[in-house]
Design a protein around this motif. Sequence first.
Motif, PDB file in Angstrom:
ATOM      1  N   ASP A  99       0.815  -1.221   0.000  1.00 28.75           N
ATOM      2  CA  ASP A  99       0.000   0.000   0.000  1.00 28.75           C
ATOM      3  C   ASP A  99       0.850   1.274   0.000  1.00 28.75           C
ATOM      4  O   ASP A  99       0.296   2.374  -0.071  1.00 28.75           O
ATOM      5  N   PHE A 100       2.178   1.137   0.127  1.00 30.67           N
ATOM      6  CA  PHE A 100       3.132   2.241  -0.050  1.00 30.67           C
ATOM      7  C   PHE A 100       2.951   3.381   0.959  1.00 30.67           C
ATOM      8  O   PHE A 100       3.358   4.507   0.691  1.00 30.67           O
ATOM      9  N   GLU A 101       2.346   3.093   2.099  1.00 31.48           N
ATOM     10  CA  GLU A 101       2.078   4.159   3.056  1.00 31.48           C
ATOM     11  C   GLU A 101       3.338   4.616   3.791  1.00 31.48           C
ATOM     12  O   GLU A 101       3.467   5.791   4.143  1.00 31.48           O
ATOM     13  N   GLU A 134      -0.706  11.680  -1.572  1.00 37.95           N
ATOM     14  CA  GLU A 134      -2.058  12.006  -2.006  1.00 37.95           C
ATOM     15  C   GLU A 134      -2.159  13.458  -2.428  1.00 37.95           C
ATOM     16  O   GLU A 134      -2.908  13.786  -3.364  1.00 37.95           O
ATOM     17  N   ALA A 135      -1.416  14.330  -1.792  1.00 36.24           N
ATOM     18  CA  ALA A 135      -1.437  15.744  -2.166  1.00 36.24           C
ATOM     19  C   ALA A 135      -0.941  15.941  -3.589  1.00 36.24           C
ATOM     20  O   ALA A 135      -1.383  16.857  -4.292  1.00 36.24           O
ATOM     21  N   GLY A 147      -3.878   7.998   0.415  1.00 35.09           N
ATOM     22  CA  GLY A 147      -2.515   8.100   0.925  1.00 35.09           C
ATOM     23  C   GLY A 147      -1.501   8.041  -0.201  1.00 35.09           C
ATOM     24  O   GLY A 147      -1.707   8.590  -1.286  1.00 35.09           O
ATOM     25  N   ASN A 148      -0.396   7.343   0.039  1.00 32.85           N
ATOM     26  CA  ASN A 148       0.658   7.238  -0.967  1.00 32.85           C
ATOM     27  C   ASN A 148       0.283   6.222  -2.043  1.00 32.85           C
ATOM     28  O   ASN A 148      -0.460   5.269  -1.798  1.00 32.85           O
ATOM     29  N   ASP A 168      -2.251   1.652  -6.583  1.00 33.23           N
ATOM     30  CA  ASP A 168      -2.291   1.559  -5.127  1.00 33.23           C
ATOM     31  C   ASP A 168      -2.857   0.188  -4.746  1.00 33.23           C
ATOM     32  O   ASP A 168      -3.509  -0.474  -5.565  1.00 33.23           O
ATOM     33  N   ASN A 169      -2.587  -0.216  -3.518  1.00 28.61           N
ATOM     34  CA  ASN A 169      -3.133  -1.465  -2.976  1.00 28.61           C
ATOM     35  C   ASN A 169      -2.868  -2.651  -3.905  1.00 28.61           C
ATOM     36  O   ASN A 169      -3.777  -3.404  -4.260  1.00 28.61           O
TER      37      ASN A 169
END
Length: 830
Positions: A4-6, A29-30, A51-52, A206-207
């Motif tokens: 998930d790269f968080e 996310e920004a 998120g990331n 993502d994910n």
Amino acid sequence: RLYDFETSDDGWTFEKGPAVGAYMNVCTEAEWWDWIMVGPPAMPCPCDLSGNALCCATTVPLPTPTGHFPGHHEYMTSPVVDRERFTSAAGWFNVIARCDAFYYLPLNAGTFYRPGFLYYPHRTPQNPTPRWSPRLGQSVWHYSGQPICVHDQTFSLTAPVDGTPLPHSWEQMKLIYEVLTDCSAFGIHPMECPREGWTNGAPIYDNVRVGITTGVDAPGIALYPGHLFHDGFGQTRPSFLDPSDVCNVDVAYDMSRDNSDYNDWLQDVAAVKGPPVTLPEDTYWIDLCFKVAKKGPRQDMIPDYSAWKARLVGDPEADFVCALMDTAMTLQGGIWVPIEDGQVRVTFFHEDDPAFDPNYDDCTSQQEILPDLVFTPGTRIEYYYRSYWMQDPNPQNYFSVPANAPQTNVHEVEFLPMMELDTSTPEEYDCIWPSVLYIDAFNAGAERYILPVLEQQGITFDKFDRQNFSTNYDAAMLRSFGGTHFNPGGYGNNGCTIDQLLGYRLILFNSGTFGVGCGEEADFTLLESWLTTTACGLADTRRGLIMNGDEITELMADDEEGKAILFCTDVLGADILNHAYRDYNNDDFPCVLLDSIGGGGEFDPVGPISLFDNGCPLVRNYNVITGVNGGVGNLQYQSTDDFTYVQYAQVAKEVLAGPGGAGGWKVSVDGFSWHHLSQVGHGGLTCSNSTLAIIAGCADLLGPELTWIASGGAAFDPWHYPCEDVAVDETADTHLSGPVDFLYASRPNPFRGTARIRFNMAAESRVKIAIYDVSGRLVRTLRDGKAQAGENTLTWDGTDNAGNRVSGGIFWVEMITSNYKSAKRLVVLR
């Protein structure tokens, strides 16, 4: 395993290809939030990204929206997935990958993606030392058209839709996502690729999840791109329809690609690819299994058909017969060597198959499992592929494509029209066929809804799968003529000519979710010529055309990339007002109502209907249409949020002719695809994507629409060819080489109205062409004098020399020159 790269890159590595760029990274996310604000007007797409996430767009300022440089080629590779860590059980070897993703990869941006893998241990006969494999897996690159968020996008590595499957013997593997921006590499003309690299930051991942499942103990296989057999029409009678014509069994891959100087030319045999063979015990067979599910009325009268059946072990009319496929070979330095170490198999009989003919070489036309020029109109073949280990000569377990075939699903190829004997007449050879043709240019799910609706309406129809509509190796439905490379000066592909398409009165064309850049101009040229012709008395015969798809109007009439702008605006009476209702009405509510115009339209649906998936995560760009040049708005969109109306969702037009307006044509253009319709209230919901709700919504619209098209004209029942009541030919044409005198078989035969009598002259000289009855009495002299060198054509209207109509029966056409005499039988129907 979930990535998930968080907190980090989770062990993924980022590499660039041989060209420029290396911008893959974990972004916040920004950063990516602004990229998925699609518009104008800008609206957030509520994706399953948070998120990331993994990104690959350049952060270097571009003179475009955030995207890619031309030549941008990158890989992102997962950490090692160790099979031993997941399970020690031998049956766990199938690998699937899933992810949430945002794509904005229109064709005019020239950016494509594909998944793949590396595996260990990889060995080859030339190098048996274990090592990591090169990048393998899916071979076809994909684009997305309009912005779309995808939840749980799933790829199979063991059984990809195309390319190289992961072998059972893998011990470790790595997942790869690959992105390439290069219009020229994909054969996209600069005029069709004006925004190279404009992707709004896409793709974003993502994910990402990698999983291992159990599977059948058999090698996975995958089709080569475009290697499904393609529906087709007769090949030897391009100027009309004939039950005794014969068809080619070609796959959908166009060998000429996008070169307009060449004839479209479909590849002759299908290719299937299996996994690499690393050990002798991993050697496998691949079979083509097939069944003649339906026979045309003249099929048994083709001698080559009986000869083909006699070669097989089993009866293909009774059940599936499986034939061993041969290894694909290529010529290198004067020596034939297997392609890709023997992983590729083609639909020729293997020399170990009982049907192999030892009188001919491997991989020649005489060894084709499904041969050309054998099957007639009205015949349908069902088929599938299966693979199994060579050490198991009588496989109980096998891997099949489609999955679980033949019990639940098979591929099919049809030879059109689907002719049948006309049992309403006593004539032995009289044939009829459906007057309705459904062209499925989407081939991704719409037909499962529209076919039951047509059946509910009591309509007999043919279906032509217009394959590869969204790829650059597709061939138009119109048979090209001329060309400079394949069959120069002759016909290409196995679609139809305009004359052959005149065998239908109603055509339904569905492009699904496909948009600008798809299809060929010739597709629309064919439809326009078919619709507007007045030949063969068709001005007095009612015809209808329905053009349907989420972006069908944009596909035809887009200012920059439209394939048929004048056809859409001047003939069909529709023009695009906006590419997406969602943008035009600033409405991202997932459910949109369709409402009748109210007094100004041509027909009303039965009850209220709606469209689902207007908003994310599955964005549908329903075209907003305007009526022009006689086109009338017939349906409008209505927001389920604020109940504002937007015109139009459908435009209709009619051009009537003939006595009482019984002829001419009626058309409609939709801004949506049928498979997004839903019956309001079904299951208590305004919008429901259940199968029954979609079928009911389609029926509520198509029922009144088909009634409107037929109103004032004849019902769309099976019929005969409008130009000639074709039944059967006595013999096939002999295609001549060199100057000779020759009498061809007459067309059509039998006939009711007129018959064409074709003959060839070696040089300009005297010839007598005459009609005799079975007793030898002269009935009609058609020519007794000079005829020019080359091919000549005469017409017999079924009358004698006194102008009286002859009765039905058998007659003979006789040709006499100074050094040639021949007669052909001709049957007159009354």
